[in-house]
Design a protein around this motif. Structure first.
Motif, short mmCIF file in Angstrom:
data_model
loop_
_atom_site.label_atom_id
_atom_site.label_comp_id
_atom_site.label_asym_id
_atom_site.label_seq_id
_atom_site.Cartn_x
_atom_site.Cartn_y
_atom_site.Cartn_z
N THR A 58 0.87 -1.17 0.00
CA THR A 58 0.00 0.00 0.00
C THR A 58 0.91 1.23 0.00
OG1 THR A 58 -0.02 0.12 2.40
CG2 THR A 58 -1.76 -1.22 1.36
N SER A 59 0.34 2.40 -0.07
CA SER A 59 1.17 3.61 -0.02
C SER A 59 1.93 3.69 1.31
CB SER A 59 0.33 4.87 -0.25
OG SER A 59 -0.66 4.99 0.73
N MET A 60 1.27 3.31 2.41
CA MET A 60 1.97 3.29 3.70
C MET A 60 3.00 2.17 3.72
SD MET A 60 2.52 4.74 6.52
CE MET A 60 1.20 5.91 6.64
N GLY A 61 2.70 1.04 3.12
CA GLY A 61 3.65 -0.05 3.04
C GLY A 61 4.92 0.35 2.31
N GLN A 62 4.78 1.17 1.28
CA GLN A 62 5.96 1.67 0.55
C GLN A 62 6.82 2.54 1.44
OE1 GLN A 62 4.25 3.58 -2.87
NE2 GLN A 62 3.81 1.65 -3.91
N LYS A 63 6.18 3.36 2.25
CA LYS A 63 6.93 4.22 3.17
C LYS A 63 7.65 3.39 4.23
CE LYS A 63 3.75 8.06 2.61
NZ LYS A 63 2.73 8.90 3.25
N ILE A 64 6.96 2.41 4.76
CA ILE A 64 7.53 1.56 5.81
C ILE A 64 8.65 0.68 5.26
CG2 ILE A 64 6.99 -0.33 7.44
CD1 ILE A 64 5.82 2.44 8.19
N GLU A 65 8.52 0.27 4.00
CA GLU A 65 9.50 -0.64 3.40
C GLU A 65 10.93 -0.12 3.52
OE1 GLU A 65 10.75 -2.43 -0.97
OE2 GLU A 65 8.84 -1.37 -0.77
N SER A 66 11.16 1.14 3.19
CA SER A 66 12.53 1.66 3.25
C SER A 66 13.06 1.66 4.68
CB SER A 66 12.61 3.05 2.63
OG SER A 66 11.85 3.97 3.38
N HIS A 67 12.21 1.98 5.64
CA HIS A 67 12.63 1.96 7.04
C HIS A 67 12.92 0.53 7.51
CE1 HIS A 67 11.82 6.18 7.50
NE2 HIS A 67 10.55 6.02 7.13
N ALA A 68 12.09 -0.41 7.08
CA ALA A 68 12.29 -1.82 7.45
C ALA A 68 13.61 -2.34 6.87
CB ALA A 68 11.12 -2.67 6.96
N ARG A 69 13.87 -2.00 5.62
CA ARG A 69 15.14 -2.42 5.01
C ARG A 69 16.33 -1.82 5.76
NH1 ARG A 69 14.38 -5.21 0.32
NH2 ARG A 69 12.40 -4.86 -0.76
N GLY A 70 16.19 -0.57 6.15
CA GLY A 70 17.26 0.08 6.91
C GLY A 70 17.50 -0.59 8.25
N ALA A 71 16.42 -0.94 8.94
CA ALA A 71 16.55 -1.62 10.23
C ALA A 71 17.23 -2.98 10.06
CB ALA A 71 15.17 -1.80 10.87
N LEU A 72 16.88 -3.69 9.01
CA LEU A 72 17.49 -5.00 8.77
C LEU A 72 18.96 -4.87 8.38
CD1 LEU A 72 14.52 -6.80 6.98
CD2 LEU A 72 15.27 -7.04 9.36
N ARG A 73 19.29 -3.84 7.61
CA ARG A 73 20.72 -3.61 7.27
C ARG A 73 21.50 -3.25 8.53
NH1 ARG A 73 18.56 -1.06 2.70
NH2 ARG A 73 18.68 0.98 3.72
N PHE A 74 20.89 -2.46 9.40
CA PHE A 74 21.53 -2.06 10.65
C PHE A 74 21.82 -3.27 11.52
CE2 PHE A 74 21.17 -0.47 15.06
CZ PHE A 74 22.25 0.40 15.07
N THR A 75 20.84 -4.15 11.67
CA THR A 75 21.06 -5.33 12.51
C THR A 75 22.08 -6.27 11.88
OG1 THR A 75 19.14 -6.45 11.56
CG2 THR A 75 18.80 -5.24 13.60
N GLU A 76 22.09 -6.34 10.55
CA GLU A 76 23.10 -7.16 9.87
C GLU A 76 24.50 -6.61 10.13
OE1 GLU A 76 24.29 -7.99 5.30
OE2 GLU A 76 22.19 -8.35 5.80
N ALA A 77 24.65 -5.30 10.11
CA ALA A 77 25.93 -4.67 10.41
C ALA A 77 26.39 -4.98 11.83
CB ALA A 77 25.85 -3.17 10.18
N ILE A 78 25.44 -4.95 12.76
CA ILE A 78 25.78 -5.29 14.15
C ILE A 78 26.27 -6.73 14.24
CG2 ILE A 78 24.79 -5.70 16.44
CD1 ILE A 78 22.95 -3.28 15.93
N GLU A 79 25.57 -7.63 13.59
CA GLU A 79 25.96 -9.05 13.62
C GLU A 79 27.33 -9.25 12.99
OE1 GLU A 79 22.66 -10.96 11.70
OE2 GLU A 79 21.41 -10.86 13.49
N GLN A 80 27.62 -8.56 11.92
CA GLN A 80 28.94 -8.68 11.29
C GLN A 80 30.05 -8.12 12.17
OE1 GLN A 80 28.72 -6.94 7.39
NE2 GLN A 80 27.35 -8.53 6.62
N GLU A 81 29.72 -7.05 12.88
CA GLU A 81 30.70 -6.42 13.77
C GLU A 81 31.08 -7.36 14.91
OE1 GLU A 81 33.31 -3.47 14.68
OE2 GLU A 81 31.88 -3.35 13.03
N VAL A 82 30.11 -8.09 15.41
CA VAL A 82 30.36 -9.00 16.52
C VAL A 82 31.04 -10.23 16.00
CG1 VAL A 82 29.28 -10.36 18.35
CG2 VAL A 82 28.40 -8.11 17.78
#
Length: 82
Positions: A58-82
C-alpha cells in the motif's frame, strides 16, 4: 514490532506473494500471514494489498519498506561487527 516481522514483510514485498515468501524463508504460509498481520496490527495500518495478483505494498507499506530495510541492514551490520 519485531525484526522477524520486518524480515517477513520484506520477504513478501520482494517475492510478491505470501506463498513465495514462505518458500524463501523456509516457513509456512500461515506463519508469514500471521507475522504480517501482527505487524499491521502493531502499526495500525494496512501494509500490503492481498489478492489474486499476489501481494503489493500500500502507499503506507511503501513508506515503511525503506525503514524496514534500513533496520534489517543495521542489525546485519551489528551481527557482522560482533
Amino acid at each position: 514490532m519485531t525484526l522477524q516481522q520486518l524480515t517477513v514483510f520484506i520477504a513478501v514485498v520482494d517475492a510478491g506473494s505470501f506463498s513465495e515468501a514462505a518458500l524463501r524463508l523456509g516457513i509456512t504460509q500461515a506463519s508469514v500471514s500471521h507475522a504480517v498481520a501482527e505487524l499491521e496490527q502493531k502499526l495500525a495500518t494496512r501494509l500490503l494489498e492481498r489478492g489474486r495478483f499476489g501481494a503489493r505494498t500500500t502507499s503506507m507499506g511503501q513508506k515503511i519498506e525503506s525503514h524496514a530495510r534500513g533496520a534489517l541492514r543495521f542489525t546485519e551490520a551489528i551481527e557482522q561487527e560482533v
